[in-house]
Design a protein around this motif. Sequence first.
Motif, short mmCIF file in Angstrom:
data_model
loop_
_atom_site.label_atom_id
_atom_site.label_comp_id
_atom_site.label_asym_id
_atom_site.label_seq_id
_atom_site.Cartn_x
_atom_site.Cartn_y
_atom_site.Cartn_z
N ARG A 137 0.95 -1.23 0.00
CA ARG A 137 0.14 -0.11 -0.03
C ARG A 137 0.78 1.23 0.09
N CYS A 138 2.03 1.18 0.58
CA CYS A 138 3.02 2.41 0.73
C CYS A 138 3.63 2.54 -0.53
N ASP A 140 3.61 3.52 -3.30
CA ASP A 140 3.46 4.69 -4.30
C ASP A 140 3.54 5.88 -3.59
N ASP A 141 3.63 5.96 -2.37
CA ASP A 141 3.19 7.12 -1.42
C ASP A 141 4.80 7.86 -1.56
N ASP A 180 -3.55 4.79 8.28
CA ASP A 180 -3.09 3.42 7.87
C ASP A 180 -1.93 3.28 8.65
N ARG A 199 1.56 5.29 7.47
CA ARG A 199 1.56 5.47 6.05
C ARG A 199 1.50 6.85 5.68
N VAL A 201 -0.09 9.02 3.86
CA VAL A 201 -1.16 9.59 3.20
C VAL A 201 -2.55 9.57 4.06
N ASP A 202 -3.18 10.75 3.83
CA ASP A 202 -4.24 10.65 4.59
C ASP A 202 -5.44 9.80 3.90
N GLU A 203 -6.93 9.84 4.74
CA GLU A 203 -7.89 9.14 4.27
C GLU A 203 -8.23 9.40 2.95
N THR A 204 -8.08 10.36 2.28
CA THR A 204 -8.27 10.93 1.11
C THR A 204 -7.49 10.66 -0.11
N GLY A 205 -6.22 10.34 0.44
CA GLY A 205 -5.16 9.80 -0.60
C GLY A 205 -4.13 11.13 -0.71
N ASP A 207 -1.12 13.57 0.47
CA ASP A 207 0.16 13.51 1.37
C ASP A 207 -0.19 13.67 2.93
#
Length: 322
Positions: A137-138, A140-141, A180, A199, A201-205, A207
């Motif tokens: 999940r991480c 591409d962050d 996350d 992670r 990113v926040d819940e909206t995706g 940063d």
Amino acid sequence: MSEGDSDLRIQPGRIRSTRTPRPKSFINQVLRAAKKAGHVGGGAPGASGRRGGAGTPGHSTFGRGRLGFSRSRLFSPGRRVVVAARIARHSGKAFRSAPLAAHLSYLKRDGVSREGDKGILFDAGSDRADDRAFAERCKDDRHHFRFIVSPEDAADLTDFKAFTRDLVRQMEADLGTRLDWVAVDHWNTDNPHVHLLVRGVDETGADLVISRDYISQGLRARAQELVEIELGPKPEHEVRHALEKEVAAERWTRLDAQIRIAADDTGHIDLRPETSGASDPEIRRLMIGRLQHLEKMGLAAPAGPGEWMVGLEAERALRDLG
């Protein structure tokens, strides 16, 4: 990681070990600084440049205002929690050499659990989190956060995992977003602690941005509140025992924070009974014991009877060790 004076600094890269005593050149450097400032060790009071009135240049005054050590701060009944933090960016040479998957694998290594077994990751809803799925999940962050949370009284907490989940829920309330995350508790040191990975990113995706003040102060304050809710204020005999342990600790301590306040700009600290302002004999004994230990570590040098010079890099070295 005061306590109030142990503000966290986010520093990329590897922590350098300082367990090897500093070379003698460091001691010579300290003593040269002492001499330059007018603190000539071993001389009698009144020697050239050594003593003077309260306003004499080079004469150490506690906090620049001749304040004594703070007993209320040292013997505070508050429950202490040390928090360290790092932002791991997903680009550049440093991250390629130590990717997230490898770090997670390292955190799960043998011998770190309370029973001496392998570490097991957990998250908000499971005592056995999937580290590979988290790393996926991480991938591409832009970044993720790595926290180490170490309550002084971790061993007395009923459930370290529940404490961590409560802390993350409080973080979510403070930051205004779901997080996350995965974590693992380690018991392979004198201070049980939890590694918390969040992670980026926040819940909206978008940063996830966490302010420096929240990382350095807010998160630690939230953790301390949770410990105090469960265990209550720390009894004075336990505070005294903890301070005794700090005398020989190879990390930044409350004693060091008070020494920093008491020393002048050159690192000189005067603990002679007639001039130090440390009227409390118990505190003076603790401070002298700590300075003698710093001397053994190569981070301080004697500058006369009851006087020391503390290296300007001592705080950095002790924080890195911690």
